[in-house]
Design an enzyme around this catalytic site. Structure first.
Site, PDB file in Angstrom:
ATOM      1  N   GLY A 153       9.407  -6.535  12.273  1.00 31.87           N
ATOM      2  CA  GLY A 153       8.832  -6.553  10.933  1.00 31.87           C
ATOM      3  C   GLY A 153       7.327  -6.475  10.976  1.00 31.87           C
ATOM      4  N   PRO A 193       3.379  -7.494  10.287  1.00 32.60           N
ATOM      5  CA  PRO A 193       2.708  -8.785  10.498  1.00 32.60           C
ATOM      6  C   PRO A 193       2.736  -9.636   9.231  1.00 32.60           C
ATOM      7  CG  PRO A 193       1.388  -6.988  11.394  1.00 32.60           C
ATOM      8  CD  PRO A 193       2.504  -6.352  10.639  1.00 32.60           C
ATOM      9  N   THR A 204       5.385 -11.307   7.972  1.00 27.11           N
ATOM     10  CA  THR A 204       6.641 -11.347   7.227  1.00 27.11           C
ATOM     11  C   THR A 204       7.488 -12.570   7.559  1.00 27.11           C
ATOM     12  OG1 THR A 204       7.572  -9.866   8.910  1.00 27.11           O
ATOM     13  CG2 THR A 204       6.784  -8.868   6.869  1.00 27.11           C
ATOM     14  N   LYS A 258       8.445 -13.766  11.029  1.00 29.55           N
ATOM     15  CA  LYS A 258       9.306 -13.709  12.218  1.00 29.55           C
ATOM     16  C   LYS A 258       9.212 -15.013  13.021  1.00 29.55           C
ATOM     17  CE  LYS A 258       7.221 -10.010  13.648  1.00 29.55           C
ATOM     18  NZ  LYS A 258       6.338  -9.815  12.475  1.00 29.55           N
ATOM     19  N   THR A 259       8.005 -15.465  13.271  1.00 29.54           N
ATOM     20  CA  THR A 259       7.846 -16.718  14.017  1.00 29.54           C
ATOM     21  C   THR A 259       8.368 -17.903  13.216  1.00 29.54           C
ATOM     22  OG1 THR A 259       5.882 -15.767  15.081  1.00 29.54           O
ATOM     23  CG2 THR A 259       6.176 -18.147  15.242  1.00 29.54           C
ATOM     24  N   HIS A 318     -17.709   6.406 -12.374  1.00 28.42           N
ATOM     25  CA  HIS A 318     -16.714   6.669 -11.321  1.00 28.42           C
ATOM     26  C   HIS A 318     -15.414   5.926 -11.624  1.00 28.42           C
ATOM     27  CE1 HIS A 318     -15.666   7.651  -7.026  1.00 28.42           C
ATOM     28  NE2 HIS A 318     -14.813   6.653  -7.256  1.00 28.42           N
ATOM     29  N   GLU A 319     -15.512   4.642 -11.932  1.00 32.95           N
ATOM     30  CA  GLU A 319     -14.305   3.865 -12.208  1.00 32.95           C
ATOM     31  C   GLU A 319     -13.688   4.262 -13.546  1.00 32.95           C
ATOM     32  OE1 GLU A 319     -13.097   2.253  -9.835  1.00 32.95           O
ATOM     33  OE2 GLU A 319     -14.871   2.380  -8.576  1.00 32.95           O
TER      34      GLU A 319
END
Length: 699
Positions: free
Chosen positions: A256, A258, A260, A262-263, A478-479
């Site tokens: 998965g 980083p 998410t 797992k550890t 620009h925005e």
């Protein structure tokens, strides 16, 4: 989780790394004291002055020899011979500076009267030693002494004195060596153990007595929890599965992105399972010495077999399980030997049951195929980014640790955080708590959660950044170009807000949030997205007749989307549904350089032309829409210059009524710490020096 206490204590006792060595300090102090005593005894035990024979003759002739009148006869000169030596020593006392006389007054009682008696006393005599050889100077010495009324005592053997001298000097040194041996024996043994344990496994036996994590603390990954729960059930009741002939997987690989979880899942398995749980990182195997990693793998499985059934968790297994034979400069012998040992231990000729490997990685593309086959890692569990329901569950888990105000809706925050991982959501709650504390609030409100969400994804506002009015106006247009196209086009996500407040690396941002999670994108959506990306550059060119380097991020993003449409997603009519190139989510350098390109130079030229056509078409479409709605563009830019930040409802009011009906509150300058002064704006160009990517960031 914490390390098992008995193992921790044993390791402290064996290594001697923790605590202060008081015993060694005491031994060292005693040893240094004895050494000083030996030096002192050698230096100050012999206080006599050694004279030459000629000097001795001079002091005898001068009458400086100290004669004791009470001796009959006055045999004050002693002649001694030491053991094991033919040399003899003549010793006695003398006055270096003649015979000094000191008057001592003593009161004597005589009847009824007291009398004072003055007695002369000689002081200042010193001991001397003269080495002589009687065979050569015997007659001369005898004549000299007879002339001056002196005699020599009988010859004595100084055996006792010599022995005492030897003991006083060498005994402390001997004791010093013994103490140093006991002092360093412990360190020598510890060093020997460290050298012998260099190839021992560094896996830690985890204890769940404190900070226990269970599956109730893991949210947003229900499918992964179900697959991993089977392992826990098997360890609790193996006969339930063995009754039908099933066997537990030897290895489970969690894959998965980083953050998410797992550890965290591995910690939950350790908290749920009633079996020994060993934890180790993939980098703990690889050392600079070849063969150490393989030895540690074997030792780790030996420990596991002694504790079977047990679980072994290897975090970041890609550090040791990379594809063999790839990479620049050839393979790494140490890493390959470690991988070979791991392959054999997991499913080799002499493999035993009961040791289950759980590994985690976010780079499954670099792992060796032999490691991923059934029999080693039988099951691959994908831990995806959470959906909207999963994000809400994750937010609720982390919100239990903080104080939320009444009326806070976590579902709204969950809908506004698409693509956030579990770690980012935890950071959102933490940043909101810090922001509320900084503002002096008693609880976290919805406003703090919204601000924390934007800060985690787009960075913190930099209101104190000194910008010239010209740069602010460019950024506003620009925005506004991005925002107006988001409202006009049909196949775009809803606009969230627009701001010209610098945030993170950008001078301004246009933010949109999807109504629901998306897992695929249609061609019409991608084409409209290209038009929106071009809006900022088009607005600058229409209003100012010039362009700036701030649109470099837009150009990069548009190029990536267009190239994927052509080369990966088959959305080009000219090139058809053909994949051009070996596209992977993560580039493996060795594999990428080793594989030839699967299309010709003519096709590459056609791909470049098609990518340019898509971008030019989007640029032209954006130009037509902005020119048609130039008055709306000016109104949005004017509102941004006045209020700095406009929400989606304000943009829609401008598009429908031509002005803002419900204006936001006026911006307030940031509070500066005491002692700081507000920086004055300076005229500068928005172009970045050195060719770095410009800002503002793409919408």
């Amino acid at each position: 989780m914490q390390e098992d206490e008995p193992n921790q204590n044993n390791r402290r006792g064996a290594g001697g790394d923790s605590g202060f060595n008081w015993k060694g300090l005491i031994l060292l102090s005693v040893a240094m004291g004895l050494f000083g005593l030996a030096i002192w005894s050698k230096t100050f035990s012999d206080t006599s002055k050694t004279l030459t024979y000629s000097e001795f003759k001079e002091i005898v002739a001068a009458g400086k020899i100290h004669v004791d009148p009470s001796a009959e006869p006055p045999k004050i000169l002693r002649l001694k011979q030491r053991d094991g030596s033919s040399r003899q020593y003549l010793s006695g006392w003398y006055w270096p500076d003649g015979k000094p006389v000191v008057s001592v007054r003593n009161e004597v009682q005589e009847g009824d009267e007291k009398a004072t008696v003055v007695s002369p006393v000689t002081v200042g005599d010193k001991e001397f030693t003269v080495p002589v050889i009687l065979e050569y100077v015997g007659d001369d010495l005898k004549a000299l002494l007879t002339k001056n009324g002196l005699e020599i005592s009988d010859l004595q053997t100084d055996s006792d004195g010599f022995g005492v001298m030897m003991m006083s000097f060498y005994l402390p040194i001997f004791i010093l060596l013994v103490l140093l041996y006991f002092l360093f024996r412990h360190q020598i043994r510890a060093a020997g153990k460290g050298a012998m344990s260099f190839g021992k496994s560094r896996a830690k036996l985890m204890s769940m007595d404190k900070n226990r994590v269970t599956f109730k603390d893991v949210a947003g990954v229900e499918e992964a929890k179900e697959e991993l729960w089977e392992i826990v059930e098997y360890l609790r009741d193996p006969k339930k599965f063995q009754r039908l002939g099933g066997r537990i997987p030897k290895g489970v690989l969690m894959v998965g992105s980083p953050g998410t979880g797992k550890t965290l899942l591995a910690r939950a398995i350790a908290g749920e399972a009633d079996v020994p749980f060993f934890s180790i990182s993939g980098s703990d195997f690889v050392e600079m010495f070849v063969g150490v990693g393989a030895s540690r793998v074997r030792d780790m499985f030996e420990q596991g077999k002694k504790s079977a059934p047990c679980l072994i968790f290897i975090d970041e297994i890609d550090a040791v399980g990379r594809h063999r034979g790839h990479g620049l400069g050839g393979g790494h012998d140490e890493r390959e030997q470690t991988l070979n040992a791991l392959l054999v231990e997991m499913d080799g000729f002499d493999t035993q049951e009961g040791v289950i490997i759980i590994a985690a990685t976010n780079r499954p593309d670099v792992l060796d195929p032999a490691l991923l086959r059934p029999g080693r890692f039988d099951r691959e569990v994908t831990v995806d980014l959470p959906d909207v329901n999963g994000r809400e569950e994750i937010l609720r888990v982390h919100a239990k640790k903080v104080r939320l105000a009444e009326g806070v809706d976590l579902s709204t925050v969950a809908r506004g955080t698409p693509g956030y991982s579990g770690a980012e959501l935890a950071n959102v709650i933490n940043e909101a708590a810090l922001l509320a504390a900084r503002r002096g609030l008693k609880a976290i409100t919805q406003a703090e959660l919204e601000e924390a969400r934007d800060k985690v994804r787009w960075g913190k506002e930099r209101r104190s950044l000194a910008l010239s009015e010209k740069d602010k106006e460019k950024t506003a247009y620009h925005e506004a170009g991005h925002a107006i196209l988001l409202v006009l086009l049909e196949n775009t996500d809803p606009l969230h807000k627009v701001t010209i407040i610098p945030r993170g690396p950008s001078l301004g941002s246009t933010m949109w949030l999807p109504e629901q999670d998306k897992y695929t994108q249609r061609k019409s959506e991608l084409l409209d997205q290209l038009v929106v990306i071009m809006g900022g550059r088009v607005a600058e060119e229409i209003v100012f007749g010039d362009v700036a380097s701030g649109a470099s991020g837009d150009i990069k993003q548009a190029t990536q989307i267009a190239r994927k449409m052509v080369c990966e997603w088959g959305m080009s009519e000219a090139l058809g549904m053909v994949e051009y190139g070996d596209h992977q989510e993560h580039i493996f350098l060795g594999r990428e350089m080793g594989s030839p390109r699967n299309y010709s130079e003519a096709t590459a030229q056609q791909i470049d032309m098609e990518v340019k056509r898509l971008i030019d078409t989007a640029y032209g479409h954006a130009t037509d829409l902005i020119q048609t709605n130039r008055d709306k563009l000016d109104a949005i830019a004017k509102g941004l210059l006045e209020y700095e930040t406009l929400d989606a409802k304000h943009i829609h009011e401008i598009m429908e009524a031509g002005r803002i009906l419900n204006p936001p509150s006026s911006p307030t300058p940031p509070d500066l710490p005491s002692g700081m002064t507000q920086r004055r704006p300076v005229e500068k160009s928005s172009e970045n020096e050195g060719g770095l990517p410009g800002v503002p960031a793409p919408a």
